[in-house]
Design a protein around this motif. Structure first.
Motif, PDB file in Angstrom:
ATOM      1  N   PHE A  91     -51.531  12.140  22.653  1.00  0.00           N
ATOM      2  CA  PHE A  91     -52.301  11.975  21.416  1.00  0.00           C
ATOM      3  C   PHE A  91     -53.723  12.484  21.622  1.00  0.00           C
ATOM      4  O   PHE A  91     -54.418  12.052  22.536  1.00  0.00           O
ATOM      5  N   ASP A  92     -54.175  13.410  20.755  1.00  0.00           N
ATOM      6  CA  ASP A  92     -55.507  13.976  20.906  1.00  0.00           C
ATOM      7  C   ASP A  92     -56.451  13.583  19.775  1.00  0.00           C
ATOM      8  O   ASP A  92     -57.520  14.180  19.600  1.00  0.00           O
ATOM      9  N   GLY A  93     -56.050  12.587  18.988  1.00  0.00           N
ATOM     10  CA  GLY A  93     -56.926  12.094  17.925  1.00  0.00           C
ATOM     11  C   GLY A  93     -57.875  11.046  18.457  1.00  0.00           C
ATOM     12  O   GLY A  93     -58.176  10.984  19.644  1.00  0.00           O
ATOM     13  N   PHE A  94     -58.361  10.195  17.563  1.00  0.00           N
ATOM     14  CA  PHE A  94     -59.312   9.159  17.965  1.00  0.00           C
ATOM     15  C   PHE A  94     -58.679   7.781  17.832  1.00  0.00           C
ATOM     16  O   PHE A  94     -57.748   7.576  17.050  1.00  0.00           O
ATOM     17  N   VAL A  95     -59.198   6.846  18.604  1.00  0.00           N
ATOM     18  CA  VAL A  95     -58.773   5.453  18.549  1.00  0.00           C
ATOM     19  C   VAL A  95     -59.959   4.625  18.097  1.00  0.00           C
ATOM     20  O   VAL A  95     -61.069   4.769  18.626  1.00  0.00           O
ATOM     21  N   LEU A  96     -59.757   3.783  17.101  1.00  0.00           N
ATOM     22  CA  LEU A  96     -60.833   2.917  16.639  1.00  0.00           C
ATOM     23  C   LEU A  96     -60.349   1.477  16.577  1.00  0.00           C
ATOM     24  O   LEU A  96     -59.150   1.211  16.486  1.00  0.00           O
ATOM     25  N   SER A  97     -61.300   0.582  16.647  1.00  0.00           N
ATOM     26  CA  SER A  97     -60.964  -0.837  16.565  1.00  0.00           C
ATOM     27  C   SER A  97     -60.969  -1.281  15.117  1.00  0.00           C
ATOM     28  O   SER A  97     -61.531  -0.618  14.247  1.00  0.00           O
ATOM     29  N   ASP A  98     -60.342  -2.399  14.861  1.00  0.00           N
ATOM     30  CA  ASP A  98     -60.500  -3.030  13.559  1.00  0.00           C
ATOM     31  C   ASP A  98     -61.865  -3.711  13.542  1.00  0.00           C
ATOM     32  O   ASP A  98     -62.491  -3.916  14.582  1.00  0.00           O
TER      33      ASP A  98
END
Length: 309
Positions: A91-98
């Protein structure tokens, strides 16, 4: 010329899915809930849908869970966010928190002794963006050598690269989606309402159909059948039974059926008119004398009180 299947130079939206991975705990205790899931169950039940979306390049972002998984808080779950999502699946997208999940790292999970340590732990676990002020301490975390500047830059690149994909970092007049956008006055209009109707009808699954009950219809009605419930395999017997029926009585039960607040969660827009399920049903059936609707709120949400029946 650009291929018809190639994505446009500027995307209109970025699809983001949440929450990775086994997130379905009790809503009221989601900030302290710990989901205990075996490795086989996680691999066979919870992760296949995520893996397929990533493999099909159908998502640009992934949101970490609010709760924990097997004792590891979702916001800092390195096994899921980095080892599985980014490394194994590519996966080359972004990870964000809630939103508002960062404080639980310190208070509930005791995952770090300070905000700077918590921010470093979340970022190094794979979280590129924090919804909230948690990552404001990353500058201090780099000074204390909890995390390197290179790691911070890598996370920033992933986030900024996706902002560039939607034209957020270029002049508005160069964004074709903005230049050719419909006027704001069209929002909530008849055309958009028709699209919403199709989406709802196409996304509704009828789990149980008693022959003769649907579609709701009266033989003397001069207008279209009032409810657009249709079954692909409707039989002639079903249609005849519906026509033969003289009256229909509908029981609508539940505290959410006449409460507009259920439509107004934390991410709602502002429609031109709030319509509850009860109001919509009564309005749709108006003029059909053979159909009546009886409503009872029943028990309240999260209550054993049954006085509403």
């Amino acid at each position: 010329s650009e291929s018809a299947t190639a994505p446009p130079p500027v995307l209109k939206v970025l699809p983001v899915i949440r929450h990775l991975g086994a997130y379905a705990g009790p809503e009221r205790i989601r900030f302290r809930f710990d989901a205990l899931v075996t490795e086989p169950d996680l691999r066979l039940t919870y992760l296949p849908a995520w893996k397929r979306l990533v493999a099909g390049r159908a998502v640009a972002g992934a949101m970490s869970a609010i709760s924990a998984l097997n004792g590891e808080p979702g916001i800092a779950h390195k096994t899921l966010l980095t080892d599985t999502l980014k490394t194994a699946w590519g996966f080359d997208g972004f990870v964000l928190s809630d939103c508002d999940t960062f404080p639980a790292l310190l208070t509930t999970w005791k995952w770090a002794a300070s905000a700077a340590q918590g921010a470093a732990a979340a970022l190094l676990s794979g979280g590129d963006i924090n919804c909230g002020p948690g990552y404001a301490t990353l500058a201090n975390a780099t000074r204390l050598r909890y995390v390197s500047k290179a790691a911070v830059r890598a996370a920033a690149r992933r986030a900024l690269r996706m902002r560039m994909r939607v034209g957020a970092l270029q002049p508005p007049q160069t964004d074709p989606w903005r230049v050719n956008a419909a006027p704001l006055s069209s929002v909530g209009g008849a055309a958009n309402g028709a699209v919403s109707d199709r989406i709802v009808a196409g996304g509704t699954v009828l789990l149980l159909h008693t022959p003769g009950s649907l579609p709701i219809y009266h033989p003397t009605a001069t207008t279209r059948p009032p409810l657009a419930f249709r079954t692909k395999n409707a039989t002639t017997t079903t249609a005849k039974a519906a026509t033969a029926a003289s009256t229909f009585r509908i029981a609508l039960i539940g505290p959410s059926a006449d409460d507009p607040r259920v439509q107004a969660h934390t991410y709602h827009g502002t429609p031109r008119r709030w319509v509850t399920l009860r109001e919509a049903l009564v309005e749709e059936l108006r003029g059909h004398a053979a159909v009546s609707v009886s409503y009872a709120p029943g028990c309240a949400i999260n209550s054993q009180n049954t006085s509403g029946f």
